[in-house]
Design a protein around this motif. Structure first.
Motif: not given
Length: 709
Positions: A415-416, A124-129, A396-398
């Protein structure tokens, strides 16, 4: 003790039993991470002889692979998401490989594993962190850190015939100065013999791989850790490239010259971590280097003879060949802060920057034999292209409890990313009449992408969790590596950015007091403007195109201690992936149609492992342990291209390993691909009935040993 026979943890709180992961840049129990992932620790990697990417992907549900056998042209898809043929650019980020948090060059990602502590395959997409916006998924490789005491190992494997693999690997690890400085050094060399017969003489497909890694770990105080790592890899290959399907004695080729590929990779990284009272601060600084050059014989004589109804001798020596000379240098810097390990509220936030410089020099020569298709005018010439990328990201992730009893938790990440890509493409005529003498094209492209994910996860019991998530994925566009229009004095167009939405529901469970675990995930993906480097159906021209896709499916994996000394583990995956919204222009050029299956995506994948581990006292060796392992892996039939006019057949592999483990020595016998099946990874159809494919290696049988010093 082999991990396949280790008793599983009875609860996630038992730190020594759980294989902790960093799939979200914080330390977590994988059974409480709300995304689908497969984890392989160092013992599993050793027991199953998972030494490279090709062996890894056969262990993981719902991964597809395309490869040309030259080291650089391997690319992956997950759950039906990923570039539809060869990547359009050198920085495709469908599936990104990370080593200790550093994104690796795309063309350097097909690598051998060396001194690895753990591998996490994240679907799955891992473009957050993770940097570089891994749209389909990520392979997160964590290397082994230097040990507290002296630990040295020597591993050697020898095959039973000259076309099988021989391997040597040395690892040294231990303290260098008191408790403040430790070091490790690993080096390995593998020689896989060629096993595709060349009618001109000899064998194709030989792979010689050398690698080294050295690591220094400094702990100047109780809250600071510095890790300096240097690595180098060198590959010498003689790929068979494309082989004509359906030939007698398949696989067989007729190549003169044979062709070759040389690749070198290098990396230097410094990771600094400081643990404060309420948070951790981490800095990752890295330099990566990739060099590649090759000679490819593009007019394999059996294929071209069939295509043009000529004797194969008419294409010996080659009438169509090309050379590639690539150089890539990249700098990566990440600075992040995160919660402490096992904090009630898990969070991570930071920024990263990537600068990438890539140069391609290509000389392509083909003859008038292809003139009727006008391909010679579109292909011939020398190209000297230079690309530079600057990528900036904030993320960032919470994760926090949403109810007082903390059973229901929520995760939100964002994420930007801003990518700025410059290119300068120069074409020079190499003597082909009708092409322009020279042509230049340059420009700069800007891409802004917002990605992220949201998840809800509910802890039914201490050992059972339900979760659901939605994730936004993306990868930037760019200017194609190979320019087709410039020989005619026309500009090539950049390809578009791609975006996706992915939806997932799943369950993670430990059962029977920790004797087993099973994980289930259901998913649905929608992708807009997936990248396609398509062969036009009436010519040899390959052009960049964009096609929408959708996919849905499921995966089930886990393990079970079926008896005191027996453990069963494995996974099953199902993916249905199809093309959507195919434009009339793309359909006319490529033959693709709405509803056609996405190429190189197997509908079913399975991997099953049964392992045994016990005392060898019954054999009269009370100081030894006996171990045995059997595997069955299956990859279903796949479409070869977007016009679905021929298929890559299903294949299965049976792997065996058995031996004795002494206090300071392991000895074993092994068989890889026991039934000698020849997997087919990539396919091209020149004309109906003339289909070519790339093939994997056949059976390898041998003996090995590992000395603990």
């Amino acid at each position: 003790m082999p991990v396949d026979t280790v008793q599983p943890p009875t609860a996630s709180e038992e730190d020594d039993s759980v294989v902790w992961v960093t799939a979200r840049k914080i330390k977590e129990d994988p059974q409480r991470v709300p995304l689908s992932l497969s984890v392989f620790d160092k013992q599993t990697l050793e027991d199953r002889r998972i030494d490279d990417i090709a062996r890894l992907i056969r262990e993981v549900p719902n991964i597809g692979m395309s490869a040309l056998g030259d080291g650089r042209s391997t690319h992956l898809s997950m759950r039906g998401v990923g570039t539809l043929a060869q990547p359009l650019g050198h920085d495709d980020t469908s599936v990104v490989t990370y080593i200790d948090g550093v994104p690796q060059p795309l063309f350097g990602s097909d690598l051998r594993f060396l001194d690895v502590e753990r591998i996490e395959v994240l679907r799955g997409p891992q473009g957050t962190v993770f940097g570089r916006n891994a749209q389909a998924g990520a392979i997160n490789i964590i290397t082994r850190q230097p040990s507290d005491d002296a630990q040295h190992t020597l591993r050697a494997e020898g095959a039973l015939d000259r076309r099988s693999q021989n391997l040597g690997q040395l690892t040294l690890s231990g303290p260098l100065r008191d408790d403040t400085l430790k070091g490790s050094f690993s080096a390995a060399y593998a020689d896989q013999g060629g096993d595709v017969r060349n009618q001109v003489g000899g064998w194709m497909g030989r792979e010689q791989n050398g690698a080294m890694r050295t690591t220094l770990l400094a702990t100047p105080d109780d809250i600071t850790q510095l890790v300096l790592a240097l690595s180098y890899g060198r590959d010498r290959l003689t790929p068979s490239n494309f082989v004509l399907q359906g030939t007698p004695n398949f696989p067989i080729v007729a190549l003169d010259p044979k062709g070759w590929a040389h690749r070198e990779t290098g990396a230097l990284s410094l990771t600094a971590n400081r643990t404060l009272r309420t948070l951790q601060v981490t800095s990752v600084t890295a330099f990566n280097r990739y060099d590649f050059d090759n000679l490819t014989n593009n007019s394999e004589a059996l294929t071209y003879g069939t295509w043009f109804n000529q004797p194969s001798a008419a294409f010996l020596p080659a009438l169509d060949w090309s050379t590639y000379d690539e150089k890539q240098r990249s700098f990566y810097q990440e600075l992040r802060m995160s919660s402490l390990d096992k904090a009630q509220v898990g969070w991570v936030g930071g920024m990263n920057y990537l600068h990438d410089d890539y140069r391609l020099m290509n000389d392509y020569t083909t003859t008038s034999m292809l003139a009727p298709s006008n391909a010679s005018s579109m292909i011939n010439g020398m190209r000297n292209n230079h690309y530079q990328t600057d990528s900036y990201a904030l993320f960032g992730e919470l994760t926090t409890a949403l109810t007082e009893n903390e059973k229901l938790k929520g995760t939100l990440g964002l994420r930007y990313t801003h990518d700025s890509k410059g290119y300068h493409a120069h074409f020079q005529n190499n003597g082909h009449p009708g092409n322009v003498a020279a042509f230049d094209q340059q420009g700069r492209l800007q891409y802004d992408m917002v990605t992220g994910r949201a998840a809800l996860h509910y802890q039914l019991t201490r050992d059972a969790m339900l979760y659901t998530s939605v994730a936004r994925g993306a990868k930037s566009g760019g200017f194609p590596n190979f320019t087709n229009n410039v020989p005619s004095g026309m500009r090539d167009d950049p390809y578009q950015a791609s975006s996706s939405w992915s939806y997932e529901v799943g369950s993670k469970n430990r059962v029977a007091g920790g004797r087993g675990e099973w994980n289930l995930a259901l998913f649905y993906n929608q992708v807009r403007n997936e990248h396609l480097f398509a062969k036009e159906k009436n010519s040899m021209v390959f052009t960049p195109q964009s096609i929408d896709t959708s996919s849905y499916g499921a995966e089930l994996d886990g393990g079970w201690q079926v008896a005191e000394h027996w453990r069963f583990g494995g996974g099953v995956g199902f993916t249905h992936a199809e093309l959507r919204n195919v434009s009339t222009s793309v359909a006319d050029k490529t033959g693709a149609r709405d509803g056609y299956r996405v190429p190189a995506v197997p509908r079913f994948t399975t991997s099953m492992t049964l392992a045994y581990y016990d005392s060898a006292a019954a054999l009269g060796i009370p100081d030894a342990k006996v171990f045995a392992l059997a595997q069955h892996q299956f990859i279903a039939q796949r479409e070869a291209n977007v016009n679905n006019n021929f298929t890559l057949p299903a294949y299965r592999q049976i792997n065996l390993r058995a031996g004795l483990e002494f206090p300071s020595l392991d000895v074993y016998l092994f068989a890889q691909n026991l039934t000698n099946e020849r997997p087919q990874y990539t396919g091209i159809s020149y004309i109906p009935g003339v289909n070519v494919v790339t093939v994997g290696h056949g059976r390898v049988i041998g003996a090995g040993m590992k000395v603990h010093m």
